[in-house]
Design an enzyme around this catalytic site. Structure first.
Site, mmCIF file in Angstrom:
data_model
loop_
_atom_site.group_PDB
_atom_site.id
_atom_site.type_symbol
_atom_site.label_atom_id
_atom_site.label_comp_id
_atom_site.label_asym_id
_atom_site.label_seq_id
_atom_site.Cartn_x
_atom_site.Cartn_y
_atom_site.Cartn_z
ATOM 1 N N ASN A 144 44.512 34.614 34.205
ATOM 2 C CA ASN A 144 43.490 33.910 34.986
ATOM 3 C C ASN A 144 43.087 32.588 34.340
ATOM 4 O O ASN A 144 43.179 32.452 33.114
ATOM 5 C CB ASN A 144 42.247 34.800 35.123
ATOM 6 C CG ASN A 144 42.421 35.864 36.179
ATOM 7 O OD1 ASN A 144 42.985 35.599 37.239
ATOM 8 N ND2 ASN A 144 41.949 37.069 35.897
ATOM 9 N N TYR A 244 35.117 38.749 45.170
ATOM 10 C CA TYR A 244 34.716 37.509 44.497
ATOM 11 C C TYR A 244 33.881 36.618 45.406
ATOM 12 O O TYR A 244 33.183 35.721 44.929
ATOM 13 C CB TYR A 244 35.950 36.744 44.013
ATOM 14 C CG TYR A 244 36.584 37.339 42.791
ATOM 15 C CD1 TYR A 244 36.139 37.005 41.510
ATOM 16 C CD2 TYR A 244 37.620 38.262 42.904
ATOM 17 C CE1 TYR A 244 36.710 37.572 40.390
ATOM 18 C CE2 TYR A 244 38.199 38.833 41.783
ATOM 19 C CZ TYR A 244 37.734 38.485 40.531
ATOM 20 O OH TYR A 244 38.296 39.059 39.410
#
Length: 421
Positions: A144, A244
């Site tokens: 990420n 998210y």
């Protein structure tokens, strides 16, 4: 077939090993190399990995090394799952943005930018060394922020595809609710990494019947609880957003909540200590249940499927990946990296056509893509002004005083990882 895992000392790795062992017909790995500079962790993880292979009668060899160049030599694919700065850096990413009234999270907002600035130069150095050693190897990025890191790799000319476990997790969840096999569920999954919506859930393939309205009608409460969003939000949207999206749709609520409890980084650090103690037990020969709480559910199955397809060894013909837009979303540049279903094969990933997007989603995707453009520029070229511009452009920041304060904090907390600071 040889595969290498950079970041092989991660506590995630036994999840990956379990997938390689169970799915060896899909991906027949003869040699698996775990690469990590942390020799103590690598020894514990490597020992458990060998026991998992042995228990499941996998004929492959597992090698551990801290020598990157030797480890990737001759690899058909290299998986990247590293965390520059470790959990200590993540703890900072989740803490200092709260001082400015902004979300503290490891991939979203100011914390996500900090992670990108630390990570992109390291990943590009690794990829260049892979290319020198083995130019034909595919790079599968699970590091990420996946979208920004994958774009950096692709722009540098590397054979790379980005992977996230959000889509496969939702596919498995929906399959269980519908009481069908996961392979029967196709997602109209559209957006950017960690900024996606399920616009449809289809049975039988990309052209199958859309059962998303049925899912929301019959299981909306359960889905909303998992996303930690009110049921009425899902009903009004008629889609399922990634969890998210809560950072965007309930920003102030999340900031208040994060200020009253231990960070996720602190929780994960505690789990990692427990997991590493477990991995050192010579009697343990399977992934422990605690690992499911660590995160990364179904990562191994997604990684096996993707690697198998890229290496011409089968795998699902359509998979959700991060790759170049190339006209898929007409309001983005071709070289933006999007997360959508794609046809994956030996030549890489080609996105499928997606439904026309409501401006409600297209606008946020375009906004965050603009931020990612600036974030990548800051990661590649450095400089306080570039960091400030990226933060000012982010929809979770967007105010100059917040952006100024966050810039100072980001640099102060990450100076050791920023060559220009």
């Amino acid at each position: 077939m040889k595969l290498a895992v950079v970041g092989g000392g991660s506590t995630y790795t036994p999840e990956l090993i379990d997938g390689f062992a169970r799915l060896r017909d899909t991906l027949p790995v003869s040699e698996l190399v775990l690469i990590d500079p942390a020799a103590d962790r690598l020894e514990l993880v490597g020992g458990l990995a060998r026991r998992i292979f042995a228990k499941q009668d996998h004929p492959g060899t597992i090698v551990t090394t801290s020598d990157l160049d030797a480890g990737v030599e001759g690899a058909d694919a290299v998986l990247l799952q590293l965390r520059v700065g470790g959990q200590a850096a993540r703890q900072q990413d989740e803490t200092w943005p709260l001082e400015c009234g902004c979300v503290g999270q490891e991939t979203t907002g100011a914390g996500g930018l900090a992670k990108a600035l630390r990570t992109v130069p390291v990943v590009l150095d690794i990829a260049e060394r892979v290319r020198r050693t083995n130019p034909d190897a595919w790079i599968i990025d699970f590091t990420n922020p996946v979208g920004i890191v994958t774009r950096a790799l692709l722009q540098a000319g590397h054979k790379a595809v980005g992977l996230c476990n959000v889509a496969i997790g939702l596919q498995r969840k929906f399959a269980a609710l519908l009481q069908v096999t996961p392979g029967e569920v196709h997602l109209d999954h559209v957006g950017l990494n960690h900024l996606t919506w399920e616009l449809g859930v289809r049975l039988g393939g990309p052209d199958g019947d859309n059962v998303l309205p049925k899912l929301l009608a019959e299981h909306g409460d359960a889905i909303a609880d998992d996303l930690r969003l009110p049921r009425q939000v899902l009903d009004r949207l008629g889609v399922v957003p990634s969890y998210y999206l809560r950072y965007f749709y309930a920003h102030d609520e999340v900031v208040r909540e994060l200020g009253t409890k231990p960070s996720r980084a602190a929780e994960v650090a505690g789990m990692e200590r427990e997991l590493l103690a477990m991995y050192g037990d010579p009697a343990l020969d399977e992934k422990p249940e605690l690992l499911a709480k660590r995160g990364g559910a179904f990562y191994s199955e997604a990684a096996v499927d993707l690697a198998a397809s890229l290496l011409g060894n089968g795998g699902s013909p359509v998979q959700v990946v991060n790759t170049y837009n190339n006209g898929t979303l007409p309001f983005l540049a071709d070289d933006a990296v999007i997360e959508v279903p794609a046809r994956v094969g030996h030549g890489g990933a080609v996105p499928l056509a997606v439904p026309e997007l409501d401006p409600l989603y297209a606008g946020l995707i375009a906004h965050v893509t603009a931020y990612e453009d600036l974030a990548l520029e800051a990661a590649l070229r450095g400089g306080r002004d570039r960091v400030f511009r990226a933060l000012l452009a982010h929809p979770l920041v967007g105010q100059y005083d917040h952006a100024d304060g966050l810039t100072d904090r980001l640099i102060a907390h990450n100076r050791e990882h920023l060559s220009w600071a």
